[in-house]
Write a protein that holds these residues in place. Structure first.
Motif, PDB file in Angstrom:
ATOM      1  N   ILE A  19       0.841  -1.196   0.000  1.00 48.95           N
ATOM      2  CA  ILE A  19       0.000   0.000   0.000  1.00 48.95           C
ATOM      3  C   ILE A  19       0.874   1.242   0.000  1.00 48.95           C
ATOM      4  CG2 ILE A  19      -1.625   1.339   1.399  1.00 48.95           C
ATOM      5  CD1 ILE A  19      -2.837  -1.340   2.295  1.00 48.95           C
ATOM      6  N   MET A  22       2.280   1.845  -3.487  1.00 48.97           N
ATOM      7  CA  MET A  22       1.318   2.442  -4.411  1.00 48.97           C
ATOM      8  C   MET A  22       1.073   3.905  -4.074  1.00 48.97           C
ATOM      9  SD  MET A  22      -1.448  -0.576  -5.317  1.00 48.97           S
ATOM     10  CE  MET A  22      -1.314  -1.570  -3.825  1.00 48.97           C
ATOM     11  N   GLN A  23       1.151   4.248  -2.803  1.00 43.15           N
ATOM     12  CA  GLN A  23       0.955   5.641  -2.406  1.00 43.15           C
ATOM     13  C   GLN A  23       2.101   6.541  -2.867  1.00 43.15           C
ATOM     14  OE1 GLN A  23       0.477   5.165   1.827  1.00 43.15           O
ATOM     15  NE2 GLN A  23      -1.765   5.024   1.703  1.00 43.15           N
ATOM     16  N   VAL A  30      -1.631   6.470  -9.811  1.00 39.69           N
ATOM     17  CA  VAL A  30      -2.494   5.888  -8.776  1.00 39.69           C
ATOM     18  C   VAL A  30      -3.961   6.036  -9.134  1.00 39.69           C
ATOM     19  CG1 VAL A  30      -3.106   5.925  -6.332  1.00 39.69           C
ATOM     20  CG2 VAL A  30      -0.757   6.362  -7.019  1.00 39.69           C
ATOM     21  N   TYR A  39      -5.382  -1.050  -5.430  1.00 41.25           N
ATOM     22  CA  TYR A  39      -5.149  -0.356  -4.155  1.00 41.25           C
ATOM     23  C   TYR A  39      -6.312  -0.592  -3.194  1.00 41.25           C
ATOM     24  CZ  TYR A  39      -4.265   3.426  -0.844  1.00 41.25           C
ATOM     25  OH  TYR A  39      -4.047   4.151   0.299  1.00 41.25           O
TER      26      TYR A  39
END
Length: 381
Positions: A19, A22-23, A30, A39
């Protein structure tokens, strides 16, 4: 119960790291609908595992197993969604950064699924009727420790998977199309512990690529050259070489062979991936429905090894809707990730105008000399 605690904590930690990864992607990446969907799946699984209380009873473990099973099934959409997101965002990030992100998230995914499926398999073994002091388990059960098949025979797997892939090719090209025979040589009695579905997937992808390349080279009026598979056993590993005469890898594909961006053919891969709702990256996705109208002309139907239990499947489901000739461009990159996860390797050498030699090195799991540097680094992320 310590196993339950370990499985939950490790999966929880890995989800948190992914996570975070991906952030840190560019905002425009994203917000891609495919990556955003992944996500949301990861965040949902993170929140679900975060609320799991300490497991103290068998009933607690059963509830935990149900949660793991549901999560594994729900995450079957992750690979195709990631692949489509990467292809659509190809121009928004450097290719090397995107491939690094994909490799990291896929290696972590494999690790989580292995831990989860192993826990489910061990729980199933514990609940089996023969799991009592005086009971005698069937032979097929003693050959497995969870998902790990203790006596994986390379030649048997190659023969069986070769038949599967040949049936797949017959459906794709028609029963009148001559297919290359698969010739086995080397240390055919070599056995080693391995997760069967992982080995099946890698072998299936290599054989499928070789058969397709050989058939499409179109040997008109000539005998179709065989695909030669050599098994070599050493003290610490087994090497499987797959050699074909399919003309080699096209020059426009070769630089992007291990990339998930797929270079100049990304649009075709996107169209194909849109037809794939789920992907577990197992051999089931390569299997064509058996048909008496399309028997394999080059391989007899091999019986399963007496020690291989056909019911010893993972929770990963098959892709029944995938057309037999649908190419996704994910097979080789995923196969290398699987091989490297178990401290192995996968290399291809293309001879332009002639064919390809693929070398799969398999580390013998459980060997005291086993080198786990690569897998340890994957488990750490």
């Amino acid at each position: 119960m310590e196993t339950c605690f370990f499985s939950g904590r490790v999966s929880f930690s890995k989800l948190a790291h992914r996570i975070r990864d991906m952030q840190t992607l560019p905002y425009v990446v994203v917000t891609n609908p495919h990556i955003s969907a992944v996500y949301e799946l990861y965040y949902k699984a993170f929140e679900s595992l975060r609320r799991v209380r300490e497991i103290k009873t068998l009933e607690d473990n059963d509830r935990f197993c149900n949660k793991i099973g549901d999560t594994l099934k729900e995450h079957l959409t992750v690979i195709p969604k990631l692949a489509m997101g990467v292809l659509e965002c190809r121009d928004l990030m450097k290719p090397e950064d995107m491939d690094k992100f994909m490799n990291t998230i896929l290696r972590s995914r494999i690790s989580r699924r292995v831990i989860g499926e192993q826990h489910l398999a061990l729980t199933e073994t514990f609940n089996s009727p023969w799991h009592f002091p005086d009971a005698k388990p069937p032979l097929t059960e003693t050959e497995f420790v969870g998902e790990v098949f203790l006596r994986c025979n390379a030649s048997e797997v190659i023969t069986r998977i070769g038949h599967e892939v040949a049936s797949h090719a017959s459906l794709a090209y028609g029963p009148s199309t001559p297919l290359p025979a698969i010739k086995l040589s080397g240390h055919l009695d070599a056995t080693f512990p391995y997760i069967l579905s992982h080995l099946e997937y890698i072998i299936g992808e290599l054989l499928r690529n070789s058969i397709q390349a050989t058939v499409e080279r179109n040997y008109k009026g000539e005998a179709v050259p065989p695909i030669e598979v050599t098994v070599c056993e050493a003290q610490q590993h087994v090497i499987i070489r797959v050699s074909d005469q399919g003309g080699g890898i096209p020059r426009d594909i070769l630089p992007h062979l291990w990339s998930f961006s797929k270079g100049p053919r990304k649009h075709q891969r996107l169209e194909n991936l849109n037809q794939v709702p789920k992907m577990a990256a197992t051999l089931q996705e390569l299997r064509a429905t058996p048909s008496s109208d399309f028997p394999s002309p080059s391989l007899p139907t091999p019986p399963l090894h007496e020690n291989v239990s056909v019911s010893q499947d993972s929770s990963l489901s098959s892709l029944s809707s995938r057309p037999p000739n649908l190419r996704l461009g994910m097979g080789l990159p995923l196969s290398r990730v699987y091989a490297e996860y178990w401290a192995g390797s996968l290399e291809l050498h293309s001879l332009e105008g002639y064919g390809v030699d693929a070398f799969l090195q398999i580390s013998k799991l459980g060997n005291k000399n086993e080198q786990l540097t690569m897998r340890a680094s994957m488990d750490a992320v």
